[in-house]
Write a protein that holds these residues in place. Structure first.
Motif, PDB file in Angstrom:
ATOM      1  N   SER A 171      39.529  36.791  39.117  1.00  0.00           N
ATOM      2  CA  SER A 171      39.464  35.543  38.739  1.00  0.00           C
ATOM      3  C   SER A 171      37.913  35.265  38.626  1.00  0.00           C
ATOM      4  N   LEU A 172      37.368  35.993  37.634  1.00  0.00           N
ATOM      5  CA  LEU A 172      36.016  35.626  37.354  1.00  0.00           C
ATOM      6  C   LEU A 172      35.893  34.427  36.439  1.00  0.00           C
ATOM      7  N   LYS A 173      34.693  33.940  37.102  1.00  0.00           N
ATOM      8  CA  LYS A 173      34.143  32.461  36.457  1.00  0.00           C
ATOM      9  C   LYS A 173      33.081  32.705  35.434  1.00  0.00           C
ATOM     10  N   PRO A 174      32.669  31.881  34.745  1.00  0.00           N
ATOM     11  CA  PRO A 174      31.566  31.801  33.774  1.00  0.00           C
ATOM     12  C   PRO A 174      30.397  32.068  34.799  1.00  0.00           C
ATOM     13  N   GLU A 175      30.519  31.478  35.665  1.00  0.00           N
ATOM     14  CA  GLU A 175      28.973  31.280  36.636  1.00  0.00           C
ATOM     15  C   GLU A 175      28.787  32.688  37.310  1.00  0.00           C
ATOM     16  N   ASP A 176      29.629  33.680  37.311  1.00  0.00           N
ATOM     17  CA  ASP A 176      29.436  34.985  37.647  1.00  0.00           C
ATOM     18  C   ASP A 176      28.692  35.668  36.739  1.00  0.00           C
ATOM     19  N   THR A 177      28.407  35.403  35.396  1.00  0.00           N
ATOM     20  CA  THR A 177      27.820  35.996  34.443  1.00  0.00           C
ATOM     21  C   THR A 177      26.325  36.330  34.838  1.00  0.00           C
ATOM     22  N   ALA A 178      26.050  37.708  34.980  1.00  0.00           N
ATOM     23  CA  ALA A 178      24.688  38.095  35.461  1.00  0.00           C
ATOM     24  C   ALA A 178      24.672  39.677  35.170  1.00  0.00           C
ATOM     25  N   VAL A 179      23.372  40.046  35.456  1.00  0.00           N
ATOM     26  CA  VAL A 179      23.220  41.603  35.779  1.00  0.00           C
ATOM     27  C   VAL A 179      23.734  41.840  37.226  1.00  0.00           C
ATOM     28  N   TYR A 180      24.434  42.803  37.381  1.00  0.00           N
ATOM     29  CA  TYR A 180      24.673  43.453  38.701  1.00  0.00           C
ATOM     30  C   TYR A 180      24.029  44.562  39.037  1.00  0.00           C
ATOM     31  N   TYR A 181      23.543  44.604  40.130  1.00  0.00           N
ATOM     32  CA  TYR A 181      22.754  45.909  40.708  1.00  0.00           C
ATOM     33  C   TYR A 181      23.442  46.277  41.927  1.00  0.00           C
ATOM     34  N   CYS A 182      23.458  47.536  41.895  1.00  0.00           N
ATOM     35  CA  CYS A 182      23.844  48.434  43.053  1.00  0.00           C
ATOM     36  C   CYS A 182      22.611  48.776  44.100  1.00  0.00           C
ATOM     37  N   ASN A 183      22.854  48.591  45.328  1.00  0.00           N
ATOM     38  CA  ASN A 183      21.762  48.677  46.215  1.00  0.00           C
ATOM     39  C   ASN A 183      22.332  49.913  47.283  1.00  0.00           C
TER      40      ASN A 183
ATOM     41  N   THR B 238      24.057  46.456  35.481  1.00  0.00           N
ATOM     42  CA  THR B 238      25.108  46.414  34.612  1.00  0.00           C
ATOM     43  C   THR B 238      25.436  45.094  34.440  1.00  0.00           C
ATOM     44  N   GLN B 239      25.449  44.656  32.952  1.00  0.00           N
ATOM     45  CA  GLN B 239      25.621  43.257  32.528  1.00  0.00           C
ATOM     46  C   GLN B 239      27.031  43.124  32.691  1.00  0.00           C
ATOM     47  N   VAL B 240      27.357  41.856  33.449  1.00  0.00           N
ATOM     48  CA  VAL B 240      28.804  41.358  33.436  1.00  0.00           C
ATOM     49  C   VAL B 240      28.606  39.827  32.774  1.00  0.00           C
ATOM     50  N   THR B 241      29.480  39.739  31.571  1.00  0.00           N
ATOM     51  CA  THR B 241      29.608  38.258  30.842  1.00  0.00           C
ATOM     52  C   THR B 241      30.876  37.795  30.939  1.00  0.00           C
ATOM     53  N   VAL B 242      31.298  36.687  31.423  1.00  0.00           N
ATOM     54  CA  VAL B 242      32.410  35.830  31.497  1.00  0.00           C
ATOM     55  C   VAL B 242      32.327  34.957  30.603  1.00  0.00           C
TER      56      VAL B 242
ATOM     57  N   MET C 261      25.760  49.855  51.787  1.00  0.00           N
ATOM     58  CA  MET C 261      25.666  49.801  49.930  1.00  0.00           C
ATOM     59  C   MET C 261      26.292  48.543  49.751  1.00  0.00           C
ATOM     60  N   GLY C 262      25.753  48.101  48.519  1.00  0.00           N
ATOM     61  CA  GLY C 262      26.057  46.623  48.400  1.00  0.00           C
ATOM     62  C   GLY C 262      25.741  46.499  46.786  1.00  0.00           C
ATOM     63  N   TRP C 263      26.105  45.130  46.558  1.00  0.00           N
ATOM     64  CA  TRP C 263      26.064  44.859  45.150  1.00  0.00           C
ATOM     65  C   TRP C 263      24.992  43.393  44.918  1.00  0.00           C
ATOM     66  N   TYR C 264      24.349  43.204  44.175  1.00  0.00           N
ATOM     67  CA  TYR C 264      23.365  41.926  43.949  1.00  0.00           C
ATOM     68  C   TYR C 264      23.665  41.784  42.433  1.00  0.00           C
ATOM     69  N   ARG C 265      23.291  40.538  42.175  1.00  0.00           N
ATOM     70  CA  ARG C 265      23.372  39.779  40.795  1.00  0.00           C
ATOM     71  C   ARG C 265      22.104  39.110  40.582  1.00  0.00           C
ATOM     72  N   GLN C 266      21.790  38.857  39.308  1.00  0.00           N
ATOM     73  CA  GLN C 266      20.773  38.122  38.736  1.00  0.00           C
ATOM     74  C   GLN C 266      20.981  37.477  37.514  1.00  0.00           C
TER      75      GLN C 266
END
Length: 122
Positions: free
Chosen positions: A84-96, A116-120, A34-39
């Motif tokens: 410690s989230l950074k602006p470059e972590d902003t993305a849509v995060y997908y579970c797989n 799910t959208q994550v915006t920093v 199980m994991g997480w990806y982002r785009q």
């Protein structure tokens, strides 16, 4: 029929934290990785973190030391604690998840959540 439902995204300031959850439901015989990806906009989808059925984690270099993946096998749920989230972590995060829907299938199939959208941002 298998579903992955994510929750926990949102808007957070730089340096803040969020916790994502993803629950698998439906016809499930067993779950492997199980994991997480982002785009991010204009970029390819990338691996963030993955955990085996035994709980062994693997992280992208960009999130090591800041993100923690965990899972609750009894609840068919995987979590991503993001600190410690950074602006470059902003993305849509997908579970797989790689799931065997029934015992008759020898191979696992890959399933995705809706994202799910994550915006920093400050």
């Amino acid at each position: 029929q298998v579903q992955l439902v994510e929750s926990g995204g949102g808007l957070v300031q730089p340096g803040g934290s969020l916790r994502l959850s993803c629950a698998a439901s439906g016809s499930i015989f067993s779950i492997n990785d199980m994991g997480w990806y982002r785009q991010a906009p204009g970029k390819q989808r990338e691996l963030v973190a993955v955990t085996t059925s035994g709980g062994r984690p693997n992280y992208a270099d960009s999130v090591k030391g800041r993100f923690t993946i965990s899972r609750n096998n009894a609840k068919n749920t995987v979590y991503l604690q993001m600190n410690s989230l950074k602006p470059e972590d902003t993305a849509v995060y997908y579970c797989n998840a790689r799931i065997r829907p029934n015992q008759a299938m020898a191979r696992s199939l890959s399933y995705w959540g809706q994202g799910t959208q994550v915006t920093v941002s400050s």
